[in-house]
Design a protein around this motif. Structure first.
Motif, PDB file in Angstrom:
ATOM      1  N   PRO A  57       0.822  -1.212   0.000  1.00 18.12           N
ATOM      2  CA  PRO A  57       0.000   0.000   0.000  1.00 18.12           C
ATOM      3  C   PRO A  57       0.860   1.268   0.000  1.00 18.12           C
ATOM      4  O   PRO A  57       1.818   1.349   0.754  1.00 18.12           O
ATOM      5  CB  PRO A  57      -0.808  -0.118   1.298  1.00 18.12           C
ATOM      6  N   ARG A  58       0.444   2.220  -0.863  1.00 14.91           N
ATOM      7  CA  ARG A  58       1.221   3.450  -1.021  1.00 14.91           C
ATOM      8  C   ARG A  58       0.281   4.652  -1.056  1.00 14.91           C
ATOM      9  O   ARG A  58      -0.922   4.504  -1.197  1.00 14.91           O
ATOM     10  CB  ARG A  58       1.980   3.445  -2.363  1.00 14.91           C
ATOM     11  N   PHE A  59       0.932   5.812  -1.059  1.00 20.28           N
ATOM     12  CA  PHE A  59       0.192   7.063  -1.050  1.00 20.28           C
ATOM     13  C   PHE A  59       0.938   8.047  -1.952  1.00 20.28           C
ATOM     14  O   PHE A  59       2.154   8.186  -1.837  1.00 20.28           O
ATOM     15  CB  PHE A  59       0.156   7.543   0.409  1.00 20.28           C
ATOM     16  N   ALA A  91     -10.225  -1.229   5.103  1.00 18.61           N
ATOM     17  CA  ALA A  91     -10.030  -2.256   4.071  1.00 18.61           C
ATOM     18  C   ALA A  91      -8.677  -2.946   4.267  1.00 18.61           C
ATOM     19  O   ALA A  91      -7.781  -2.817   3.431  1.00 18.61           O
ATOM     20  CB  ALA A  91     -10.119  -1.614   2.689  1.00 18.61           C
ATOM     21  N   PRO A  92      -8.518  -3.705   5.382  1.00 16.33           N
ATOM     22  CA  PRO A  92      -7.199  -4.287   5.683  1.00 16.33           C
ATOM     23  C   PRO A  92      -6.707  -5.257   4.611  1.00 16.33           C
ATOM     24  O   PRO A  92      -5.502  -5.442   4.462  1.00 16.33           O
ATOM     25  CB  PRO A  92      -7.427  -5.005   7.021  1.00 16.33           C
ATOM     26  N   ASN A  93      -7.648  -5.833   3.846  1.00 14.34           N
ATOM     27  CA  ASN A  93      -7.219  -6.809   2.825  1.00 14.34           C
ATOM     28  C   ASN A  93      -6.736  -6.151   1.541  1.00 14.34           C
ATOM     29  O   ASN A  93      -6.149  -6.808   0.693  1.00 14.34           O
ATOM     30  CB  ASN A  93      -8.368  -7.775   2.488  1.00 14.34           C
ATOM     31  N   LEU A  94      -7.000  -4.867   1.391  1.00 16.99           N
ATOM     32  CA  LEU A  94      -6.548  -4.180   0.163  1.00 16.99           C
ATOM     33  C   LEU A  94      -5.121  -3.683   0.391  1.00 16.99           C
ATOM     34  O   LEU A  94      -4.917  -2.604   0.960  1.00 16.99           O
ATOM     35  CB  LEU A  94      -7.464  -2.997  -0.148  1.00 16.99           C
ATOM     36  N   ARG A 123     -13.599   7.145   2.589  1.00 23.41           N
ATOM     37  CA  ARG A 123     -14.723   6.973   1.639  1.00 23.41           C
ATOM     38  C   ARG A 123     -14.272   6.194   0.406  1.00 23.41           C
ATOM     39  O   ARG A 123     -14.990   5.322  -0.092  1.00 23.41           O
ATOM     40  CB  ARG A 123     -15.277   8.335   1.224  1.00 23.41           C
ATOM     41  N   ALA A 124     -13.073   6.495  -0.103  1.00 22.54           N
ATOM     42  CA  ALA A 124     -12.576   5.806  -1.303  1.00 22.54           C
ATOM     43  C   ALA A 124     -12.331   4.330  -1.000  1.00 22.54           C
ATOM     44  O   ALA A 124     -12.665   3.448  -1.811  1.00 22.54           O
ATOM     45  CB  ALA A 124     -11.293   6.492  -1.792  1.00 22.54           C
ATOM     46  N   LEU A 125     -11.764   4.035   0.169  1.00 23.54           N
ATOM     47  CA  LEU A 125     -11.498   2.635   0.535  1.00 23.54           C
ATOM     48  C   LEU A 125     -12.807   1.870   0.761  1.00 23.54           C
ATOM     49  O   LEU A 125     -12.914   0.689   0.428  1.00 23.54           O
ATOM     50  CB  LEU A 125     -10.617   2.562   1.786  1.00 23.54           C
ATOM     51  N   PRO A 132     -20.438   0.227   2.234  1.00 21.81           N
ATOM     52  CA  PRO A 132     -20.413   1.622   2.707  1.00 21.81           C
ATOM     53  C   PRO A 132     -20.051   1.709   4.176  1.00 21.81           C
ATOM     54  O   PRO A 132     -20.205   0.752   4.933  1.00 21.81           O
ATOM     55  CB  PRO A 132     -21.846   2.108   2.467  1.00 21.81           C
ATOM     56  N   LEU A 133     -19.560   2.889   4.567  1.00 27.61           N
ATOM     57  CA  LEU A 133     -19.199   3.146   5.964  1.00 27.61           C
ATOM     58  C   LEU A 133     -20.378   3.820   6.661  1.00 27.61           C
ATOM     59  O   LEU A 133     -20.886   4.820   6.145  1.00 27.61           O
ATOM     60  CB  LEU A 133     -18.058   4.153   6.003  1.00 27.61           C
ATOM     61  N   ALA A 134     -20.774   3.313   7.820  1.00 26.12           N
ATOM     62  CA  ALA A 134     -21.811   4.019   8.598  1.00 26.12           C
ATOM     63  C   ALA A 134     -21.189   5.323   9.107  1.00 26.12           C
ATOM     64  O   ALA A 134     -19.974   5.363   9.357  1.00 26.12           O
ATOM     65  CB  ALA A 134     -22.253   3.145   9.761  1.00 26.12           C
TER      66      ALA A 134
END
Ligand code: PMV
Length: 332
Positions: A57-59, A91-94, A123-125, A132-134
């Motif tokens: 994972p990167r940014f 999203a720990p699996n992404l 929101r993107a993850l 969706p996120l509550a």
């Protein structure tokens, strides 16, 4: 943004998320001690795309010249740690992903760039994980990430960025914070101006905490006044009384100056704003550098004239709609 060879297919976009920045109209610093604050989202913000990337994972944030691996370790870069906290929660699996950020908010200037970034990333993850996120989950994730930047933030930035619009916020210990949406009868146009990044929210809040120990009576009284001005501002805004709101902002700037969180360059910007017709002008956010918010009478032409005058003095200035949201699919 990374260049791709023309023959390569563009990377798959798994999700996108957007969030606007914020300004505190009244009540910064006092809000940390449980007094009310009045804050507004901005129609300028951050958009994040989650793309497939085997190096993840990167940014990547080309506007800020940043390209980093996401890392949870306590000695990793704060940005890298905060965004890894968001990824692990949402999203720990992404893992084979890059978070690509498009940004129209200056970093570290009291405009909620870190809250907007973490909300847009969450929101993107969430879109990428296809669940969706509550709202309360989003708030928890963002609060946890924001602690990396701000120590123990009051939560006003996150509440404003997550909720959008204009809000009255009260921090509560051991209970959910109070967040009340405030409806103004007319669009509220303002100018935001800045000269340099602020000293850091953590540093400004800690400096004031130390001064409060030395002068508890005076500083507690001034904090109480800032909270009362925030409620006066709520009442003025509901009536559409922009001149009244501007006066409350001017009084609040004087108090923030007395509390030691202004600076000569902020005071100079405030003075220019008032000279060039703002109904009220004050520092916004942590102070000691950072941004000034200037209230206009709602006329877009006069707002633009104010922007031009401030740019003439070398300030980075732009017009905003208080309570606005960034346009879908891009930053305004
Ligand atoms: O991080 P900033 O510049 O938006 O400042 C946040 C406002 C403070 O009241 C100074 C701190 C807080 O946590 O509310």
């Amino acid at each position: 943004m990374a260049e791709h060879a023309p023959s390569q297919a563009p990377p798959a976009v798994l999700g996108t998320g957007a969030a606007g920045g914020k300004v505190i109209i009244l009540g910064e610093h006092a809000v940390v001690y449980g007094h009310p604050a009045l804050a507004a989202s901005l129609d300028r913000g951050v958009v994040v795309r989650v793309e497939e990337d085997a190096r993840g994972p990167r940014f990547e944030a080309p506007h800020w010249n940043v390209s980093l691996p996401l890392e949870a370790a306590a000695d990793a870069q704060p940005l890298s740690q905060a965004l890894e906290r968001v990824r692990l929660a949402v999203a720990p699996n992404l893992t084979r992903v890059v978070l690509r950020v498009e940004d129209r908010l200056p970093l570290g200037s009291g405009l909620g760039s870190s809250a907007a970034l973490t909300v847009a990333v969450a929101r993107a993850l969430a879109q990428a994980r296809q669940a969706p996120l509550a709202p309360d989950e989003l708030m928890r994730v963002v609060q946890n990430a924001e602690q990396v930047f701000h120590g123990t933030p009051s939560g006003v930035d996150q509440a404003c960025v997550v909720t959008g619009g204009i809000i009255r916020f009260v921090r509560r210990e051991g209970a959910p914070h109070l967040v009340e949406e405030i409806a103004a009868p007319h669009p509220v146009l303002a100018v935001v101006a800045l000269l340099r990044p602020h000293v850091g929210t953590k540093e400004a809040v800690e400096g004031l905490r130390a001064r409060r120990l030395t002068h508890p009576r005076t500083i507690n009284a001034l904090m109480g006044e800032l909270g009362a001005l925030a409620d006066d501002g709520v009442a003025a805004l509901r009536k559409g009384d922009l001149s009244g709101l501007g006066e409350h902002m001017n009084l609040a700037h004087g108090i923030l100056h007395a509390l030691g969180v202004s600076s000569p360059d902020l005071d100079q910007l405030v003075a220019w704003g008032r000279t060039y017709g703002a109904l009220g002008a004050k520092l916004t956010g942590a102070g000691v550098g950072g941004a000034v918010v200037m209230l206009t009478d709602g006329d877009p032409g006069r707002m633009e004239q104010l922007v031009v005058k401030l740019r003439g003095h070398g300030a980075q200035a732009f017009g905003v709609t208080l309570g606005g949201r960034p346009r879908q699919g891009g930053v305004s």
